[in-house]
Design a protein around this motif. Structure first.
Motif, PDB file in Angstrom:
ATOM      1  N   SER A 165      -7.091  43.566   4.966  1.00 46.67           N
ATOM      2  CA  SER A 165      -8.044  44.196   5.874  1.00 46.67           C
ATOM      3  C   SER A 165      -7.265  44.787   7.036  1.00 46.67           C
ATOM      4  O   SER A 165      -6.388  44.121   7.599  1.00 46.67           O
ATOM      5  CB  SER A 165      -9.074  43.189   6.390  1.00 46.67           C
ATOM      6  N   ILE A 166      -7.577  46.046   7.361  1.00 45.24           N
ATOM      7  CA  ILE A 166      -6.877  46.668   8.503  1.00 45.24           C
ATOM      8  C   ILE A 166      -7.822  46.806   9.698  1.00 45.24           C
ATOM      9  O   ILE A 166      -7.477  47.445  10.693  1.00 45.24           O
ATOM     10  CB  ILE A 166      -6.244  48.031   8.131  1.00 45.24           C
ATOM     11  N   GLY A 167      -9.008  46.160   9.585  1.00 47.87           N
ATOM     12  CA  GLY A 167      -9.928  46.125  10.718  1.00 47.87           C
ATOM     13  C   GLY A 167     -10.572  47.470  11.023  1.00 47.87           C
ATOM     14  O   GLY A 167     -10.418  48.439  10.280  1.00 47.87           O
ATOM     15  N   VAL A 251      -3.790  38.306  -1.314  1.00 48.20           N
ATOM     16  CA  VAL A 251      -3.904  38.963  -0.005  1.00 48.20           C
ATOM     17  C   VAL A 251      -2.505  39.475   0.336  1.00 48.20           C
ATOM     18  O   VAL A 251      -1.560  38.699   0.441  1.00 48.20           O
ATOM     19  CB  VAL A 251      -4.426  38.006   1.085  1.00 48.20           C
ATOM     20  N   ASP A 252      -2.393  40.798   0.432  1.00 47.30           N
ATOM     21  CA  ASP A 252      -1.096  41.435   0.672  1.00 47.30           C
ATOM     22  C   ASP A 252      -1.174  42.153   2.008  1.00 47.30           C
ATOM     23  O   ASP A 252      -1.728  43.248   2.119  1.00 47.30           O
ATOM     24  CB  ASP A 252      -0.823  42.427  -0.488  1.00 47.30           C
ATOM     25  N   THR A 253      -0.622  41.486   3.042  1.00 48.00           N
ATOM     26  CA  THR A 253      -0.792  42.021   4.403  1.00 48.00           C
ATOM     27  C   THR A 253       0.030  43.294   4.624  1.00 48.00           C
ATOM     28  O   THR A 253      -0.098  43.940   5.653  1.00 48.00           O
ATOM     29  CB  THR A 253      -0.371  40.965   5.443  1.00 48.00           C
ATOM     30  N   GLY A 254       0.837  43.652   3.642  1.00 50.16           N
ATOM     31  CA  GLY A 254       1.647  44.868   3.764  1.00 50.16           C
ATOM     32  C   GLY A 254       0.881  46.133   3.423  1.00 50.16           C
ATOM     33  O   GLY A 254       1.349  47.236   3.701  1.00 50.16           O
ATOM     34  N   ILE A 255      -0.299  45.994   2.821  1.00 48.07           N
ATOM     35  CA  ILE A 255      -1.043  47.213   2.448  1.00 48.07           C
ATOM     36  C   ILE A 255      -1.761  47.790   3.656  1.00 48.07           C
ATOM     37  O   ILE A 255      -2.591  47.123   4.275  1.00 48.07           O
ATOM     38  CB  ILE A 255      -2.125  46.906   1.382  1.00 48.07           C
ATOM     39  N   VAL A 256      -1.417  49.029   4.023  1.00 51.27           N
ATOM     40  CA  VAL A 256      -2.202  49.712   5.064  1.00 51.27           C
ATOM     41  C   VAL A 256      -2.780  51.017   4.531  1.00 51.27           C
ATOM     42  O   VAL A 256      -3.661  51.598   5.126  1.00 51.27           O
ATOM     43  CB  VAL A 256      -1.385  49.972   6.352  1.00 51.27           C
ATOM     44  N   ARG A 257      -2.242  51.495   3.356  1.00 50.79           N
ATOM     45  CA  ARG A 257      -2.675  52.760   2.740  1.00 50.79           C
ATOM     46  C   ARG A 257      -2.216  53.958   3.595  1.00 50.79           C
ATOM     47  O   ARG A 257      -2.136  53.869   4.798  1.00 50.79           O
ATOM     48  CB  ARG A 257      -4.188  52.813   2.519  1.00 50.79           C
TER      49      ARG A 257
END
Ligand code: HAM
Length: 417
Positions: A165-167, A251-257
């Protein structure tokens, strides 16, 4: 040059084309059962739509768009992706005034001036779905469930779901502050583009592909640590729904797209080499950015068709091959052409795949050709057969022959075999 296609493009024919047809058929069939309707938008749009929608500081807009002035001096861009056009069409055609949600799918070409390499083309194709009008995490689940089913039908087993999630805008304020102070600390090691982008849009530094930047960004603050209450609950609800559906995820916190419009959920399906085959997420502000009179949440994904085909090959999955020619109707003598061709027409009407002679070949050459194209049955129609109203239908696999009247040919073979 004249017989050479432009770099990063591909011709579709033969078995590859057939694979694409099957992939599209599966996509269409599944969308039908999800009540998702097809949309086709123009191949080109006004450039401003992508600048506003995809984001001016993204690689796609800054480096990859095919943009030109048309003869009326308008700035036009070949679509680099499918979402912005679908949003424009949703707004322009007033689809938001119908009962919501609006669920649309597309199979489209997309153009990006990328460095052509495996899996990166200048013209690629995407199967995408967009759901407009729902802020519930069940909309994400709908897309992810559909994708799981799609991959199961294709026979892909090595693809994993990564989510993050990028909020929203609200979380982005505190997150951007934290990220920016991290970036200032490491500014010397960043590439020129990142140094330029960090003040305008620090999130974009996270998807820089330059190796030095990648190393630095491994220790950057994570978006999920800066979510506000609403975004945190949304992400938790999504995870619990996925668990309830027995859908495995990481959950992959590196994904921002790489595109600017995402809010809250972002997700990717990656293969065993961590290569992204499908990307998507929620974009609750995009509609409002394109038309400030509307404020409608949305979520979607885009799946690269070429990447599906590469993955099928890597996993050694065989899709069914094109169905064989059911029957070859040989023609003996010019006077038999019309009556024979009428029979070809009738047999095609009942669903058979039928071939015949268009080259005035000898019977021997016609049989050789029938064999070459793998026809399951053959028949020769000449003056004698027409006079007797009888033909011999030959089963090419067994060599067996059966005499039938001209109007009963289709009864000899089972087209579903
Ligand atoms: P994207 O991640 O930029 O997202 O592209 C979606 C997919 O298109 C990628 O995962 C990849 O399979 C394929 N793709 C992208 N660029 C190329 C290329 N140069 N060559 C071959 N395949 C490529 C989007 O485009 C978003 N519109 C997805 C989306 C829809 N998000 C919400 N709704």
């Amino acid at each position: 040059m004249i017989t050479q296609r432009p770099k990063g493009t591909q011709d579709w024919y033969g078995s590859n084309m057939y694979k694409r047809t099957i992939i599209e058929e599966i996509a269409r069939r599944i969308c039908k059962s999800y009540n998702i309707k097809e949309i086709i938008t123009p191949v080109f749009e006004h450039t401003i739509l992508f600048e506003r929608g995809v984001g001016e500081t993204t690689d796609v807009v800054q480096k990859e768009m095919y943009t030109f002035q048309d003869k009326g001096n308008r700035s036009i861009t070949l679509k680099p992706e499918g979402t912005a056009g679908a949003v424009r069409a949703y707004l322009e055609n007033g689809l938001y005034a119908e009962s919501q949600p609006t669920k649309l799918f597309y199979i489209t070409q997309a153009f990006r001036y990328e460095n052509p390499q495996s899996g990166r083309l200048r013209q690629h194709h995407q199967f995408g779905v967009e759901i407009f009008g729902s802020s519930s995490p069940l909309a994400e689940v709908e897309l992810i469930t559909l994708l799981m089913e799609f991959m199961k039908e294709l026979g892909l087993k090595g693809v994993k779901l990564h989510i993050n999630s990028i909020g929203c805008k609200n979380c982005r304020k505190t997150y951007n502050d934290a990220l920016l102070s991290f970036l200032h600390e490491h500014e010397d090691g960043l590439c020129g583009t990142c140094k330029e982008r960090m003040e305008k849009n620090p999130l974009r530094v996270l998807d820089c592909k330059v190796p030095g930047c990648k190393v630095i960004m491994k220790d950057a603050p994570r978006t999920i640590d800066y979510l506000d209450e609403e975004c945190r609950v949304h992400f938790e609800e999504l995870q619990s729904l996925l668990q309830d559906m027995d859908i495995p995820f990481v959950v992959d916190t590196g994904i921002v797209r790489g595109l600017d419009y995402y809010t809250k959920t972002v997700f990717e399906f990656v293969n065993s080499d961590d290569f992204t085959l499908c990307g998507g997420g929620r974009y609750d502000n995009l509609i409002n950015e394109v038309d400030e009179k509307q404020d409608i949440p949305a979520v979607g994904f885009g799946f690269g068709i070429e990447r599906i085909i590469n993955e099928l090959e890597a996993e050694q999955v065989e899709l069914p091959s094109a169905p064989p020619v059911d029957m070859y109707i040989g023609i003996l003598g010019k006077e038999s052409r019309s009556p024979a061709y009428k029979i070809v027409k009738e047999l095609r009407k009942v669903g058979m795949i039928v071939e015949t002679d268009y080259l005035d070949r000898s019977v021997k050459a016609q049989m050789k050709y029938a064999n070459k194209i793998g026809a399951r049955y053959t028949v020769i129609i000449g003056a004698d057969e027409l006079a007797a109203n009888k033909v011999n239908v030959k089963n090419m696999a067994t060599g067996e022959q059966k005499e039938v009247s001209l109007d009963k040919i289709q009864e000899v073979i089972d087209i579903n075999q």
